[in-house]
Design a protein around this motif. Structure first.
Motif, short mmCIF file in Angstrom:
data_model
loop_
_atom_site.label_atom_id
_atom_site.label_comp_id
_atom_site.label_asym_id
_atom_site.label_seq_id
_atom_site.Cartn_x
_atom_site.Cartn_y
_atom_site.Cartn_z
N GLY A 34 0.81 -1.21 0.00
CA GLY A 34 0.00 0.00 0.00
C GLY A 34 0.85 1.26 0.00
O GLY A 34 0.56 2.23 -0.71
N ALA A 35 1.93 1.23 0.80
CA ALA A 35 2.82 2.39 0.85
C ALA A 35 3.52 2.61 -0.48
O ALA A 35 3.71 3.75 -0.92
CB ALA A 35 3.86 2.19 1.97
N PHE A 36 3.89 1.52 -1.14
CA PHE A 36 4.54 1.64 -2.46
C PHE A 36 3.59 2.26 -3.48
O PHE A 36 3.98 3.16 -4.24
CB PHE A 36 4.99 0.26 -2.93
CG PHE A 36 5.37 0.20 -4.38
CD1 PHE A 36 6.50 0.87 -4.84
CD2 PHE A 36 4.61 -0.52 -5.29
CE1 PHE A 36 6.85 0.82 -6.19
CE2 PHE A 36 4.96 -0.58 -6.63
CZ PHE A 36 6.08 0.11 -7.07
N LEU A 37 2.33 1.82 -3.51
CA LEU A 37 1.36 2.37 -4.45
C LEU A 37 1.09 3.84 -4.17
O LEU A 37 0.98 4.66 -5.09
CB LEU A 37 0.06 1.57 -4.39
CG LEU A 37 0.10 0.16 -4.97
CD1 LEU A 37 -1.21 -0.57 -4.68
CD2 LEU A 37 0.37 0.18 -6.47
N LYS A 38 1.00 4.19 -2.89
CA LYS A 38 0.75 5.59 -2.53
C LYS A 38 1.92 6.47 -2.91
O LYS A 38 1.73 7.62 -3.32
CB LYS A 38 0.48 5.67 -1.03
CG LYS A 38 0.06 7.07 -0.56
CD LYS A 38 -0.27 7.07 0.92
CE LYS A 38 -0.68 8.47 1.38
NZ LYS A 38 -1.02 8.49 2.83
N GLY A 39 3.13 5.93 -2.79
CA GLY A 39 4.32 6.72 -3.08
C GLY A 39 4.73 6.73 -4.53
O GLY A 39 5.65 7.45 -4.91
N ASN A 40 4.07 5.92 -5.36
CA ASN A 40 4.41 5.87 -6.79
C ASN A 40 3.13 5.93 -7.63
O ASN A 40 2.64 4.91 -8.12
CB ASN A 40 5.19 4.59 -7.11
CG ASN A 40 5.90 4.66 -8.46
OD1 ASN A 40 5.43 5.29 -9.38
ND2 ASN A 40 7.03 3.97 -8.57
#
Length: 402
Positions: free
Chosen positions: A2-8
């Motif tokens: 989830g953090a990866f999708l939010k940050g990219n």
């Protein structure tokens, strides 16, 4: 994740585009399967011919497509290939309305070329906006979208086919491809290096193709994949054609029940895509063990004529397939130079699909001569042997790294 999708956000848009593209492909694939079986009176040979037409271009043109995928801008290639696939769906609707198997075969062959360009450009396109340390996460998310569409795509496509027919179902496929095109168009990337490469002449294609093959053979990660893919591809070709006949001939169920088995496979793949990224194994072991487990699952599908036994074997098959896919995608995007992504990927795909095509072309005749059970069981053994060979070559060529 989830953090990866939010940050990219660029990967998020591209990831959503893969969902719509996969959805369109599932509708198209199920419609093609049903319409060919309907027009041919359920002929295994006709189904085998159609599958051959869909996969033969990979074997015939894969190396050349890899060259141009490395030369051309990745985003432009994906967008152009998506437009081409839309046009092929319009022609396919016409062929279905004319009820012409010959036209369907021809369109399957030509449209597969567009799909080749679409897939060849995708790994390098992802590398443009996903850092190396996040590429395993990106590969896992890609597998999640594929697994989810495997879970819901088949029943949705089957329902659409039964309710609104082939032509209108393909109209929905076109709409989904349009959505995918818009989302990819919204992903901004810098591709200055590829613009210079795109100016190369046609005369250098053969030299670049040989250079790509030479690079792949001398790469200690790619060489085991190239050799083991011969056996793995042959086993994969048999199941590609005969899965429908496991449902109808081996289990004695109506062809529509194949959708239920595909849903079970989707559940297995979705759960595997959530669990396997947490397993601490080298990507080399993910690949080799994935091949072995996939082969065991394939053979298990015809071990006992029970829906539940086949369903359990499908889950095992899915576990191996996800391990293989995550391992291979991660290795390709971390151990292969950017400028060789298209050629290296197409080299592996050409070998796999070359032997897959040979198996698919003969699967219908093998099914009629031996019946589905021994043919699928043999495919599972061959596939597992490919994994053993891959593990042996990895052990010889390099020490596995976590």
């Amino acid at each position: 994740m989830g953090a990866f999708l939010k940050g990219n956000p660029r990967f998020l848009r591209y990831w959503i585009s893969t969902w719509t593209s996969e959805g369109g492909d599932w509708i198209r694939n199920m419609v093609m399967m049903f319409i060919v079986l309907e027009l041919s009176g359920g002929s295994a040979i006709s189904f085998s011919i159609n599958m051959f037409c869909e996969f033969a271009p990979i074997f015939l043109f894969g190396f050349v497509v890899g060259v141009f995928a490395d030369r051309w801008k990745k985003k432009r290639t994906i967008l152009s290939a998506t437009l081409f696939r839309m046009g092929m769906m319009v022609l396919l609707i016409g062929a279905i309305l004319l009820r012409s198997l010959v036209l369907i075969y021809a369109i399957s062959f030509v449209s597969a070329i567009g799909t080749l360009f679409f897939r060849a450009a995708a790994p390098a396109f992802t590398m443009l906006f996903v850092p190396q340390e996040d590429r395993q996460t990106a590969s896992s998310l890609r597998q999640m979208s594929m697994s989810t569409m495997l879970l819901i795509g088949s029943p949705i496509a089957t329902l659409l086919y039964m309710q609104i027919g082939a032509a209108w179902s393909l109209g929905i496929t076109i709409a989904l491809f349009i959505a995918s095109w818009v989302l990819v168009q919204s992903v901004n990337v810098e591709e200055t290096m590829q613009e210079a490469k795109s100016q190369k002449s046609m005369a250098g294609v053969w030299a670049e193709m040989k250079d790509g093959f030479r690079y792949s053979w001398h790469n200690s990660v790619l060489r085991p994949l190239m050799v083991s893919s011969i056996l793995f591809g042959f086993g994969a070709g048999l199941i590609t054609v005969l899965e429908i006949f496991i449902t109808t001939d081996f289990l004695g169920l109506p062809k529509e029940m194949m959708g239920a088995l595909v849903m079970i496979q989707g559940v297995g793949m979705l759960l595997s895509s959530l669990v396997l990224p947490k397993v601490k194994l080298s990507m080399q072991r993910f690949v080799s063990w994935g091949m072995v487990i996939t082969g065991i699952g394939l053979g298990g599908m015809v071990a006992y004529p029970s829906f539940y036994a086949t369903a359990f074997a499908l889950i095992v098959f899915s576990l191996g397939q996800i391990g293989l896919n995550i391992g291979m995608a991660t290795l390709m995007q971390t151990q292969v130079n950017f400028e060789y992504q298209g050629r290296a990927g197409m080299t592996i795909n050409t070998i796999v699909n070359g032997f897959q095509v040979l198996a698919m072309f003969g699967a219908g005749w093998l099914n009629d001569f031996f019946t589905v059970q021994p043919v699928v069981a043999a495919g599972g053994i061959i596939m597992a042997l490919g994994g053993v060979l891959c593990a042996m070559m990895f052990k010889r060529d390099l020490e596995p790294t976590i």
